[in-house]
Motif scaffolding. Structure first.
Motif, PDB file in Angstrom:
ATOM      1  N   UNK A  35      18.938  -5.540  38.650  1.00 22.55           N
ATOM      2  CA  UNK A  35      19.962  -4.515  38.836  1.00 22.55           C
ATOM      3  C   UNK A  35      19.547  -3.486  39.877  1.00 22.55           C
ATOM      4  N   UNK A  36      18.253  -3.131  39.857  1.00 23.92           N
ATOM      5  CA  UNK A  36      17.786  -2.055  40.723  1.00 23.92           C
ATOM      6  C   UNK A  36      17.680  -2.513  42.173  1.00 23.92           C
ATOM      7  N   UNK A  38      21.192   0.408  50.703  1.00 21.16           N
ATOM      8  CA  UNK A  38      21.051   1.624  51.495  1.00 21.16           C
ATOM      9  C   UNK A  38      20.135   1.370  52.686  1.00 21.16           C
ATOM     10  N   UNK A  39      20.467   0.361  53.496  1.00 14.44           N
ATOM     11  CA  UNK A  39      19.579   0.015  54.601  1.00 14.44           C
ATOM     12  C   UNK A  39      19.893   0.819  55.856  1.00 14.44           C
ATOM     13  N   UNK A  40      20.832   1.766  55.754  1.00 14.40           N
ATOM     14  CA  UNK A  40      21.361   2.413  56.952  1.00 14.40           C
ATOM     15  C   UNK A  40      20.437   3.409  57.614  1.00 14.40           C
ATOM     16  N   UNK A  41      19.240   3.624  57.035  1.00 11.45           N
ATOM     17  CA  UNK A  41      18.344   4.637  57.593  1.00 11.45           C
ATOM     18  C   UNK A  41      17.471   4.043  58.698  1.00 11.45           C
ATOM     19  N   UNK A  44      26.782   6.577  52.473  1.00 11.65           N
ATOM     20  CA  UNK A  44      26.354   7.557  51.468  1.00 11.65           C
ATOM     21  C   UNK A  44      25.349   8.516  52.098  1.00 11.65           C
ATOM     22  N   UNK A  45      25.432   9.795  51.758  1.00 10.05           N
ATOM     23  CA  UNK A  45      24.406  10.712  52.250  1.00 10.05           C
ATOM     24  C   UNK A  45      23.044  10.356  51.664  1.00 10.05           C
ATOM     25  N   UNK A  85       7.740   7.539  55.033  1.00  8.90           N
ATOM     26  CA  UNK A  85       8.784   8.500  54.670  1.00  8.90           C
ATOM     27  C   UNK A  85       9.502   7.981  53.434  1.00  8.90           C
ATOM     28  N   UNK A  86       9.767   8.867  52.486  1.00 10.84           N
ATOM     29  CA  UNK A  86      10.466   8.456  51.275  1.00 10.84           C
ATOM     30  C   UNK A  86      11.851   9.110  51.233  1.00 10.84           C
ATOM     31  N   UNK A  87      12.861   8.257  51.083  1.00 11.22           N
ATOM     32  CA  UNK A  87      14.242   8.726  51.012  1.00 11.22           C
ATOM     33  C   UNK A  87      14.777   8.541  49.601  1.00 11.22           C
ATOM     34  N   UNK A  88      15.638   9.466  49.204  1.00 10.11           N
ATOM     35  CA  UNK A  88      16.230   9.434  47.869  1.00 10.11           C
ATOM     36  C   UNK A  88      16.929   8.095  47.604  1.00 10.11           C
ATOM     37  N   UNK A  89      17.713   7.602  48.536  1.00 10.04           N
ATOM     38  CA  UNK A  89      18.450   6.360  48.332  1.00 10.04           C
ATOM     39  C   UNK A  89      17.774   5.160  48.981  1.00 10.04           C
TER      40      UNK A  89
END
Ligand SMILES: [Cu+2]
Length: 157
Positions: free
Chosen positions: A19-20, A27-30, A58-59, A129-133
């Protein structure tokens, strides 16, 4: 009787992972452009700068950073207090959906505290770098001269 229970627990764990994982992969958009840092001495502090682009819908937020070269890494913003520019830690830097966030001298930046080795011009070092999403993104940071105010011209798009 314990074996089936253990097997069930194992299946439950797999289910959670299943699921995770797709959520994280959605969220690969970064992307991170032109990560660079100023030269700094061993034992000192250094600033790392870069541009984060979010092509997703998504932000997202930069919420942490780490490198083996620094005892600790903080996210700072720069604020004006009267005539003085001061840096202060912030919990994160927002990256709007379809937008970008620029980390630059005089603005938000990644602060490397307690460098275990000098940052020498022309060298590179890894920064996670760690992103929330989006989760973790590792980049190679190019070290510029101590007085540099922008990425090297040759690296511009
Ligand atoms: Cu700082």
């Amino acid at each position: 009787m314990t074996t089936p229970r253990r097997a069930l627990a194992g299946l439950a764990t797999l289910g959670v992972l299943a699921l995770v994982t797709p959520l994280a992969a959605q969220a690969p958009g970064i992307t991170v452009d032109q990560p660079w840092a100023r030269a700094a001495i061993q034992g000192g502090t250094g600033g790392a700068f870069l541009t984060i682009r979010n092509a997703g819908t998504q932000p997202d937020r930069l919420v942490g950073a780490a490198t083996p070269l620094a005892r600790s890494v903080e996210i700072h913003e720069t604020v004006r207090e009267g005539d003085v520019m001061r840096m202060r830690p912030v919990p994160g830097i927002p990256v709007p959906a379809g937008g970008s966030a620029e980390l630059r001298p005089g603005g938000p930046h990644v602060m490397l505290v307690g460098l275990s080795e000098a940052l020498r011009p022309g060298s590179r070092f890894p920064l996670t770098l760690t992103f929330e999403r989006a989760g973790s993104v590792e980049v190679q940071v190019a070290v510029q001269a101590a007085g540099a105010s922008a990425p090297a011209a040759g690296h511009r798009h």
